[in-house]
Write an enzyme that holds these catalytic residues in place. Structure first.
Site, PDB file in Angstrom:
ATOM      1  N   TYR A 171       2.659  28.165  73.316  1.00 22.67           N
ATOM      2  CA  TYR A 171       1.686  28.721  72.380  1.00 22.67           C
ATOM      3  C   TYR A 171       1.889  28.121  70.990  1.00 22.67           C
ATOM      4  O   TYR A 171       0.942  27.634  70.363  1.00 22.67           O
ATOM      5  CB  TYR A 171       1.827  30.242  72.337  1.00 22.67           C
ATOM      6  N   SER A 209      -2.177  30.628  63.764  1.00 25.28           N
ATOM      7  CA  SER A 209      -1.267  31.762  63.856  1.00 25.28           C
ATOM      8  C   SER A 209      -0.043  31.386  63.037  1.00 25.28           C
ATOM      9  O   SER A 209       0.207  30.197  62.791  1.00 25.28           O
ATOM     10  CB  SER A 209      -0.863  31.992  65.318  1.00 25.28           C
TER      11      SER A 209
END
Length: 245
Positions: free
Chosen positions: A154, A141
């Protein structure tokens, strides 16, 4: 594009980027092995692609279980005789503030986003080394290089996968390719894993308004796979034009 006939295994293939990638690669002539926990979705996808004459095999897969991941790779090599590409795509994004102390969710992100990738590497690396060829594609990501509030853990898992990918590339680069694909805001079910309803609403409103389709990431993955064997596309960052970070 050197994709025709390649055996490509994809984790997290029941939706989003994994599903879109399976569709595109199968259409381009790859022999695709799809894995995820939701077998009903895998069966629907395999059935649809099979009706079009595509070669697709499926196996239930929980990437948090080391033996599951090993079995997934063994299934792929047993079915097609080799494995050319492993796409470590499975992931989840239960965002939360650190002071909410959602430790169970932190554990789950580490297990899926980080350890799941490591288990994939551990399962496929001996296969690639014995073949003297192979390709890891690790999907992270843009959070692997940017930290925002609520995304600390995350991002931590994604930063780690980025570091591991680069280290792996340096160690095995003579025969084995390693590609990191870092999507920006992409249409997927990731926001559904945010357990706080208000935070989920804010995340969707603030960060997930300008979304690119999962097919855009699938095309980036196909580009990396399709290069000649002596060309390694090490990193691809794919964002919506309007995404500032």
């Amino acid at each position: 594009m050197d994709i025709q006939g390649k055996v490509i295994a994809i984790t997290g293939a029941s939706s989003g980027i994994g599903e879109a990638t399976a569709r595109l690669l199968a259409e381009q002539g790859a022999r695709v092995v799809i894995g995820a926990r939701r077998t009903a979705r895998l069966e629907a996808l395999a059935g649809e692609l099979g009706q079009k004459g595509r070669e697709v095999a499926l196996r239930r897969l929980d990437v948090t279980q080391r033996e599951d991941v090993r079995g997934f790779v063994e299934f792929a090599t047993g079915r097609f005789g080799r494995l050319d590409v492993l796409i470590n795509n499975a992931g989840l994004m239960p965002l939360s503030r650190m002071d909410q102390l959602k430790v169970d969710e932190w554990d789950r992100m580490v297990d899926v986003n980080l350890k799941g990738v490591l288990y994939g590497i551990a399962a496929a690396l001996p296969v690639f080394q014995s073949q003297k060829a192979g390709h890891f594609i690790n999907v992270t990501s843009v959070a692997d290089r940017v930290v925002v509030p609520t995304a600390a853990v995350y991002s931590g898992t994604k930063f780690a996968v980025r570091a591991i990918s680069e280290g792996l590339r340096q160690e095995v680069g003579r025969d084995i390719r390693v590609t990191l694909v870092a999507p920006g805001a992409t249409q997927s079910e990731l926001a559904n894993t945010i357990s706080d309803p208000e935070l989920r609403r804010l995340a969707i409103e603030q960060y997930r308004q300008e979304l690119i389709p999962a097919e855009a990431i699938a095309r980036a993955i196909a580009f990396a796979i399709g290069q000649p064997a002596d060309v390694d596309v090490n990193e691809l960052v794919v964002r919506p034009v309007a995404q500032p970070y």
